[in-house]
Motif scaffolding. Structure first.
Motif, mmCIF file in Angstrom:
data_model
loop_
_atom_site.group_PDB
_atom_site.id
_atom_site.type_symbol
_atom_site.label_atom_id
_atom_site.label_comp_id
_atom_site.label_asym_id
_atom_site.label_seq_id
_atom_site.Cartn_x
_atom_site.Cartn_y
_atom_site.Cartn_z
ATOM 1 N N SER A 159 45.693 12.420 -14.042
ATOM 2 C CA SER A 159 45.195 13.716 -14.511
ATOM 3 C C SER A 159 43.764 13.992 -14.041
ATOM 4 O O SER A 159 43.176 15.016 -14.421
ATOM 5 C CB SER A 159 45.255 13.777 -16.043
ATOM 6 O OG SER A 159 44.478 12.747 -16.615
ATOM 7 N N GLN A 161 41.062 12.046 -14.620
ATOM 8 C CA GLN A 161 40.026 11.476 -15.469
ATOM 9 C C GLN A 161 39.565 10.118 -14.924
ATOM 10 O O GLN A 161 40.242 9.496 -14.100
ATOM 11 C CB GLN A 161 40.539 11.322 -16.906
ATOM 12 C CG GLN A 161 40.870 12.657 -17.561
ATOM 13 C CD GLN A 161 41.476 12.482 -18.937
ATOM 14 O OE1 GLN A 161 42.270 11.585 -19.171
ATOM 15 N NE2 GLN A 161 41.087 13.347 -19.862
ATOM 16 N N GLU A 163 37.999 6.151 -15.748
ATOM 17 C CA GLU A 163 37.809 5.052 -16.686
ATOM 18 C C GLU A 163 36.891 4.016 -16.049
ATOM 19 O O GLU A 163 36.998 3.740 -14.858
ATOM 20 C CB GLU A 163 39.134 4.372 -17.024
ATOM 21 C CG GLU A 163 40.134 5.214 -17.780
ATOM 22 C CD GLU A 163 41.428 4.451 -18.013
ATOM 23 O OE1 GLU A 163 41.910 4.458 -19.155
ATOM 24 O OE2 GLU A 163 41.936 3.841 -17.053
ATOM 25 N N ALA A 185 35.779 6.355 -20.962
ATOM 26 C CA ALA A 185 36.766 7.275 -20.390
ATOM 27 C C ALA A 185 36.274 8.706 -20.539
ATOM 28 O O ALA A 185 35.781 9.102 -21.598
ATOM 29 C CB ALA A 185 38.121 7.105 -21.072
ATOM 30 N N THR A 186 36.398 9.472 -19.468
ATOM 31 C CA THR A 186 35.995 10.876 -19.516
ATOM 32 C C THR A 186 37.113 11.716 -20.123
ATOM 33 O O THR A 186 38.296 11.431 -19.922
ATOM 34 C CB THR A 186 35.674 11.398 -18.115
ATOM 35 O OG1 THR A 186 36.841 11.238 -17.273
ATOM 36 C CG2 THR A 186 34.514 10.633 -17.506
ATOM 37 N N ALA A 187 36.703 12.748 -20.843
ATOM 38 C CA ALA A 187 37.681 13.652 -21.447
ATOM 39 C C ALA A 187 36.986 14.956 -21.803
ATOM 40 O O ALA A 187 36.070 14.975 -22.631
ATOM 41 C CB ALA A 187 38.307 13.029 -22.702
ATOM 42 N N ASN A 188 37.400 16.047 -21.161
ATOM 43 C CA ASN A 188 36.873 17.383 -21.450
ATOM 44 C C ASN A 188 35.351 17.454 -21.377
ATOM 45 O O ASN A 188 34.689 18.049 -22.225
ATOM 46 C CB ASN A 188 37.348 17.839 -22.840
ATOM 47 C CG ASN A 188 38.858 17.899 -22.954
ATOM 48 O OD1 ASN A 188 39.543 18.325 -22.022
ATOM 49 N ND2 ASN A 188 39.380 17.452 -24.090
ATOM 50 N N ASN A 192 34.071 8.947 -23.828
ATOM 51 C CA ASN A 192 34.437 8.177 -25.011
ATOM 52 C C ASN A 192 34.325 6.689 -24.698
ATOM 53 O O ASN A 192 34.871 6.215 -23.698
ATOM 54 C CB ASN A 192 35.866 8.506 -25.457
ATOM 55 C CG ASN A 192 36.024 9.968 -25.837
ATOM 56 O OD1 ASN A 192 35.138 10.559 -26.449
ATOM 57 N ND2 ASN A 192 37.153 10.566 -25.464
#
Length: 519
Positions: A159, A161, A163, A185-188, A192
């Motif tokens: 997707s 992203q 890590e 981890a990247t998200a939006n 995180n």
């Protein structure tokens, strides 16, 4: 018996001679250039000349792609003591192959980077680790900074992203510092951070660990064969290492009297003079009043305004130098961000220095650290340390000036640009002899670290190289084990350059070696 070493174009020609100067044995190693070291399965590289299978000892250059198929792995040698391992179904692009500007782009797949830890009795472990070269990995939605010894895995998901797994050491991703046994981890647009079990491995992790163990063992085996098994007495090793040919800028050793000296610049940075076309900026450029400088995505630049006073530019930024002389300096951040690091400030010597953007301007009034941001919503000046004069008012740290408003700043808020500026060196330090700018000391320390670390050596009959330290300082693999075989086991190397302790000795004959051929 006397060892003689010469470094030419990254190659080391090593040999030992008896008292009458007759050469009895020689062998080779290398220091510079990215080279494949081990390949398993389907791995290829693509250059301007075409696409070819990746093979051990093949040099990979700036602009090349490395691609692996299902089950394919590759180990790549970076700076001596630094390893890059490519996982299966991965595409990696070499943006810059210079040891002090190493940039990689991970389009998809997984990478593991191993940086050996080095112990040195002359520096605190913290400062010595800070002198480790910076490796930057760019992914579709993140940028990862690695400049501490350790083991780091970077994944890009389907997707898009990113890590980051830190098994040992410390890394930075999008302004977040990630410590040992942490996963980021990247998200939006956010990062995180959670813990993970470092004992859990997949096939790629296992392959990387096994390669690390094999390399340590290969180094140890050198003790059983000539010439490593021979006794080397203190003072019996001469080494000649010329100035870094990859980066001809030696201005870190010279303090320029003219403001606007370019101290550090990456590919893609340009400047415009007198409204003319943009042209590449390099370390030989000298900026003048009314010049504009702009950076591209993922490229940084550093200029020296005065001794112990450095201006750093973030990626995708532009700065206009309205005035740039010994009488006055005035700069405006047109877009993006810049940091002015003032290690020392003498009001009696330094002229007025004005910083700001399109709507806000302030005058530097003390040693400190100042950041200017120009956004669509307006520009701000952040006084992290020091003082400025704004609207005839003294503003100290930690304050933000936005328009006519002054508010408190958040000392914990940082991004990758802040970390890069810290990596370059902010503030000042006492080096045992004098108080100097941190950037000056770290630049010197990094040059010495690179030149004194060691080299890659391939045993006869073997297809891969291992790391060999120049001296017996302890180099540890973060996976475990030490590189105990060194060129000078007792830690004595005589420099045959300007700092030689043996000026009367004959310099070794220079023999140019051809580079490893490419298809």
């Amino acid at each position: 018996m006397l060892y003689r070493i010469c470094v030419i174009c990254g190659w080391l020609l090593l040999g030992f001679v008896i008292a009458n100067g007759q050469k009895v044995e020689s062998f080779e190693g290398f220091m510079t250039g990215i080279r494949a070291n081990a390949v398993s399965g389907d791995v290829s590289f693509q250059s301007k000349d075409g696409k070819f299978p990746l093979e051990s000892s093949l040099r990979v250059e700036q602009g090349d792609f490395i691609r692996s198929g299902a089950g394919g792995y590759a180990e790549i040698l970076l700076q001596p003591g630094n390893y890059l391992r490519v996982g299966s179904e991965t595409e990696c692009y070499i943006l810059n192959d210079q040891h002090d500007k190493m940039r990689l782009k991970l389009t998809h797949g997984a990478l593991i980077i191993e940086l050996l830890a080095r112990e040195n009795e002359f520096y605190s472990s913290g400062l010595w680790n800070d002198a480790t070269e910076l490796i930057r990995v760019i992914t579709p939605d993140a940028e990862v900074f690695i400049n501490h010894p350790g083991v780091f895995r970077i994944n890009t998901t389907t997707s898009g992203q990113t890590e980051v797994f830190v098994r040992e050491g410390e890394a930075v991703i999008n302004g977040y510092r990630i410590k040992k046994a942490r996963r980021a981890a990247t998200a939006n647009g956010n990062v995180n951070v959670t813990e993970f079990d470092s004992k859990v491995e997949d096939k790629f992790d296992t392959w990387s660990r096994e390669r690390a163990e094999q390399l340590v063992q290969a180094n140890k085996l050198l003790n059983k064969e000539a010439p490593w098994a021979k006794s080397v007495k203190r003072g019996d090793v001469d080494i000649e290492i010329p100035d870094d040919e990859e980066n001809p800028n030696n201005r870190g050793r010279v303090i320029s009297a003219r403001p606007g000296t370019v101290n550090f610049v990456e590919d893609g940075v340009e400047f415009s003079r007198d409204g003319k076309d943009w042209q590449p900026l390099d370390e030989k450029s000298q900026l003048e009043a009314h010049d504009k400088v702009r950076t591209t995505a993922n490229s940084f630049a550093e200029m020296m305004l005065f001794p112990d006073m450095h201006l750093r530019m973030d990626a995708s930024s532009e700065v206009l130098f309205d005035e740039l002389s010994n009488d006055a300096v005035s700069l405006k951040v047109v877009r993006g961000s810049a940091i002015l690091d003032v290690a020392r400030f003498d009001r009696k010597v330094v002229p007025q220095i004005a910083i700001g953007g399109s709507s806000t301007s302030a005058a530097i009034n003390d040693t400190g650290n100042y950041r200017i941001d120009a956004r669509d919503s307006g520009n701000t000046i952040t006084v992290r340390e020091g003082k400025v004069v704004f609207n005839q008012r003294s503003v100290g740290s930690c304050k933000i000036i936005a328009g006519a408003t002054i508010s408190d700043c958040d000392k914990k808020s940082k991004d990758n640009f802040d970390y890069w500026s810290q990596y370059r060196g902010e503030g000042q330090m006492y080096n045992g002899q004098a108080t100097v700018a941190m950037v000056t000391e770290l630049t010197r320390l990094r040059q010495n670290r690179y030149k004194s670390a060691g080299f890659w050596y391939q045993r006869p009959g073997q297809t891969s190289s291992t790391f060999v330290p120049f001296t017996s300082q302890i180099f540890r693999s973060p996976y475990g084990g030490t590189y105990s075989t060194a060129l000078a086991p007792r830690g004595s190397v005589n420099r045959m350059d300007g700092g030689s302790r043996n000026p009367g000795r004959r310099r070794p004959e220079i023999i140019r070696r051809p580079d490893i051929s490419r298809p």
